[in-house]
Write a protein that holds these residues in place. Structure first.
Motif, PDB file in Angstrom:
ATOM      1  N   GLU A 256     -25.817  25.377   3.806  1.00  0.00           N
ATOM      2  CA  GLU A 256     -24.478  25.460   4.470  1.00  0.00           C
ATOM      3  C   GLU A 256     -23.904  25.225   3.339  1.00  0.00           C
ATOM      4  N   LEU A 257     -24.244  24.662   2.181  1.00  0.00           N
ATOM      5  CA  LEU A 257     -23.531  24.188   0.990  1.00  0.00           C
ATOM      6  C   LEU A 257     -22.729  25.429   0.674  1.00  0.00           C
ATOM      7  N   ALA A 258     -21.322  25.562   0.013  1.00  0.00           N
ATOM      8  CA  ALA A 258     -21.814  26.043  -1.453  1.00  0.00           C
ATOM      9  C   ALA A 258     -20.325  25.882  -2.311  1.00  0.00           C
ATOM     10  N   TYR A 259     -20.799  25.218  -3.109  1.00  0.00           N
ATOM     11  CA  TYR A 259     -19.527  25.278  -4.753  1.00  0.00           C
ATOM     12  C   TYR A 259     -19.529  25.413  -5.322  1.00  0.00           C
ATOM     13  N   CYS A 260     -18.333  26.058  -5.661  1.00  0.00           N
ATOM     14  CA  CYS A 260     -17.412  27.047  -6.342  1.00  0.00           C
ATOM     15  C   CYS A 260     -16.176  26.742  -7.113  1.00  0.00           C
ATOM     16  N   THR A 261     -16.731  26.458  -8.213  1.00  0.00           N
ATOM     17  CA  THR A 261     -16.071  24.972  -9.459  1.00  0.00           C
ATOM     18  C   THR A 261     -15.770  26.262 -10.364  1.00  0.00           C
ATOM     19  N   ASP A 262     -14.090  26.662 -10.989  1.00  0.00           N
ATOM     20  CA  ASP A 262     -14.206  26.846 -12.308  1.00  0.00           C
ATOM     21  C   ASP A 262     -13.744  28.675 -12.209  1.00  0.00           C
ATOM     22  N   VAL A 263     -13.476  28.454 -11.033  1.00  0.00           N
ATOM     23  CA  VAL A 263     -13.386  30.122 -10.587  1.00  0.00           C
ATOM     24  C   VAL A 263     -12.398  30.148 -10.107  1.00  0.00           C
ATOM     25  N   SER A 264     -12.074  32.034 -10.611  1.00  0.00           N
ATOM     26  CA  SER A 264     -10.271  32.447 -10.049  1.00  0.00           C
ATOM     27  C   SER A 264     -11.059  34.080  -9.817  1.00  0.00           C
ATOM     28  N   GLU A 265     -12.462  34.176  -9.405  1.00  0.00           N
ATOM     29  CA  GLU A 265     -12.933  35.343  -9.141  1.00  0.00           C
ATOM     30  C   GLU A 265     -13.840  35.599  -8.589  1.00  0.00           C
ATOM     31  N   ILE A 266     -13.919  36.015  -7.134  1.00  0.00           N
ATOM     32  CA  ILE A 266     -15.621  36.275  -6.402  1.00  0.00           C
ATOM     33  C   ILE A 266     -15.749  37.163  -6.290  1.00  0.00           C
ATOM     34  N   PRO A 267     -16.365  37.923  -7.294  1.00  0.00           N
ATOM     35  CA  PRO A 267     -16.546  39.456  -6.981  1.00  0.00           C
ATOM     36  C   PRO A 267     -17.312  40.277  -5.906  1.00  0.00           C
ATOM     37  N   ASP A 268     -17.195  41.146  -5.622  1.00  0.00           N
ATOM     38  CA  ASP A 268     -17.275  42.216  -3.876  1.00  0.00           C
ATOM     39  C   ASP A 268     -19.178  41.417  -3.952  1.00  0.00           C
ATOM     40  N   GLU A 269     -20.164  40.825  -4.690  1.00  0.00           N
ATOM     41  CA  GLU A 269     -21.811  41.842  -3.896  1.00  0.00           C
ATOM     42  C   GLU A 269     -21.631  39.653  -3.996  1.00  0.00           C
ATOM     43  N   THR A 270     -21.226  38.643  -4.077  1.00  0.00           N
ATOM     44  CA  THR A 270     -21.163  37.328  -4.022  1.00  0.00           C
ATOM     45  C   THR A 270     -20.490  37.146  -2.534  1.00  0.00           C
ATOM     46  N   TRP A 271     -19.411  38.311  -1.407  1.00  0.00           N
ATOM     47  CA  TRP A 271     -19.051  37.785  -0.607  1.00  0.00           C
ATOM     48  C   TRP A 271     -19.925  37.518   0.240  1.00  0.00           C
ATOM     49  N   PRO A 272     -21.167  38.101   0.584  1.00  0.00           N
ATOM     50  CA  PRO A 272     -22.063  38.340   1.816  1.00  0.00           C
ATOM     51  C   PRO A 272     -23.512  37.025   1.305  1.00  0.00           C
ATOM     52  N   LEU A 273     -23.214  36.744   0.195  1.00  0.00           N
ATOM     53  CA  LEU A 273     -24.052  35.263   0.296  1.00  0.00           C
ATOM     54  C   LEU A 273     -23.517  33.789   0.230  1.00  0.00           C
ATOM     55  N   LEU A 274     -22.090  33.907   0.559  1.00  0.00           N
ATOM     56  CA  LEU A 274     -21.665  33.698   1.263  1.00  0.00           C
ATOM     57  C   LEU A 274     -21.496  33.532   2.725  1.00  0.00           C
ATOM     58  N   ASP A 275     -21.836  33.981   3.710  1.00  0.00           N
ATOM     59  CA  ASP A 275     -21.805  34.007   4.767  1.00  0.00           C
ATOM     60  C   ASP A 275     -22.521  33.267   5.452  1.00  0.00           C
ATOM     61  N   GLY A 276     -21.961  32.189   6.783  1.00  0.00           N
ATOM     62  CA  GLY A 276     -22.864  30.979   7.186  1.00  0.00           C
ATOM     63  C   GLY A 276     -22.504  30.213   6.505  1.00  0.00           C
ATOM     64  N   VAL A 277     -21.898  29.541   5.447  1.00  0.00           N
ATOM     65  CA  VAL A 277     -21.503  28.962   4.708  1.00  0.00           C
ATOM     66  C   VAL A 277     -20.675  27.863   5.799  1.00  0.00           C
ATOM     67  N   GLN A 278     -20.444  26.905   5.678  1.00  0.00           N
ATOM     68  CA  GLN A 278     -19.922  25.578   6.938  1.00  0.00           C
ATOM     69  C   GLN A 278     -18.833  24.635   5.922  1.00  0.00           C
ATOM     70  N   VAL A 279     -19.495  24.177   4.957  1.00  0.00           N
ATOM     71  CA  VAL A 279     -18.708  23.576   4.262  1.00  0.00           C
ATOM     72  C   VAL A 279     -18.638  23.626   2.890  1.00  0.00           C
ATOM     73  N   LEU A 280     -16.990  23.764   2.150  1.00  0.00           N
ATOM     74  CA  LEU A 280     -17.236  24.807   0.725  1.00  0.00           C
ATOM     75  C   LEU A 280     -16.725  23.481  -0.184  1.00  0.00           C
ATOM     76  N   VAL A 281     -17.034  23.516  -1.105  1.00  0.00           N
ATOM     77  CA  VAL A 281     -15.997  22.771  -2.173  1.00  0.00           C
ATOM     78  C   VAL A 281     -15.631  23.898  -3.062  1.00  0.00           C
ATOM     79  N   ILE A 282     -14.526  24.104  -3.185  1.00  0.00           N
ATOM     80  CA  ILE A 282     -13.970  25.050  -4.204  1.00  0.00           C
ATOM     81  C   ILE A 282     -12.637  24.467  -5.343  1.00  0.00           C
TER      82      ILE A 282
END
Length: 264
Positions: free
Chosen positions: A173-199
């Motif tokens: 349920e964790l997603a770690y997304c550092t140094d990001v300026s864009e989340i491409p379309d194909e990545t959003w579905p992989l983030l479904d259900g994430v409860q804790v986001l470090v961004i």
């Protein structure tokens, strides 16, 4: 802690310069609040079968000593910039203590950068008897396909850092997304259900290669994370002041922050 839970430690929450920044005398760089002192960005994931470090910052040794981490069993890398790889040599202590190679998971470009920057670490040792001085690394080329590591499933996430393709990671349920300026379309579905986001949330003003705070909050809302921690923070951000301005469920990360998260 959840049945399949683990602990995540924010080892560092700062930018490539760190905070305080060398040569700066701004109020935040001179602050006595420890939450305004930020080493370079990294996390430690306490998985069921060992400790996973995400990126090896220049302060990695100090971060691990501060958090009393005795062993690191594997490292995974987001990208090859200096603030994310230049602590690699300090992993050799764990190869010696564990008496085995430490697996390093990274994309081919990052592998190339690691091999260039630490060429000695990937050559046959001149003196095999000097075991404590010899890095023991097992390079594991990484794609965007999920893989099993120390009892958890790691899902690499394609992100962009300006024009540079990098990766974030989803573990349970964790997603770690550092140094990001864009989340491409194909990545959003992989983030479904994430409860804790470090961004990544560098500052309030826009930046060409990082999310600012507004963009990070917008991404958090789209993902629907229950809890979001903003990281890779520069010296524009005074912790206590900005913390009071953030919406519910969004907080500034800080060095040493620990939280439980379901990892499986």
């Amino acid at each position: 802690m959840p049945e399949n839970g683990g602990e995540v430690v924010i080892l560092g929450s700062g930018t490539s310069h760190g905070v305080p920044m060398v040569g700066c005398r701004c109020p935040i760089c001179q602050s006595t609040d420890p939450k305004n002192n930020r080493t370079r960005s990294s996390i430690l994931v306490r998985a069921p079968e060992g400790n996973i470090i995400v990126d090896t910052t220049p302060e990695m040794r100090l971060q691990l000593v501060r958090e009393q981490v005795d062993l690191v069993h594997a490292a995974i890398f987001t990208h090859g910039h200096a603030d994310h790889i230049f602590g690699l040599d300090d992993l050799r202590q764990f190869g010696f203590l564990l008496d085995r190679d430490i697996p390093l998971f990274c994309e081919p470009l990052v592998e190339e950068q690691l091999r260039l920057a630490f060429s000695y670490a990937f050559r046959p040792p001149a003196d095999p008897k000097r075991r404590g001085a010899i890095p023991r690394f097992d390079m594991q080329p990484m794609t965007l396909e999920p893989f099993e590591l120390l009892g958890v499933r790691v899902q690499p996430l394609r992100l962009f850092h300006g024009s540079l393709p990098i990766v974030g990671f989803r573990i349970g349920e964790l997603a770690y997304c550092t140094d990001v300026s864009e989340i491409p379309d194909e990545t959003w579905p992989l983030l479904d259900g994430v409860q804790v986001l470090v961004i990544d949330a560098l500052r309030f003003r826009p930046h060409p290669t990082h999310f600012n705070i507004e963009q990070a909050i917008e991404a958090s809302r789209r993902i629907g994370a229950k809890q979001t921690y903003l990281t890779h923070i520069c010296h524009d951000i005074e912790h206590q002041t900005v913390e009071r301005e953030l919406p519910e469920g969004v907080n500034l990360a800080y060095d040493g922050l620990k939280f439980a998260c379901e990892l499986q």
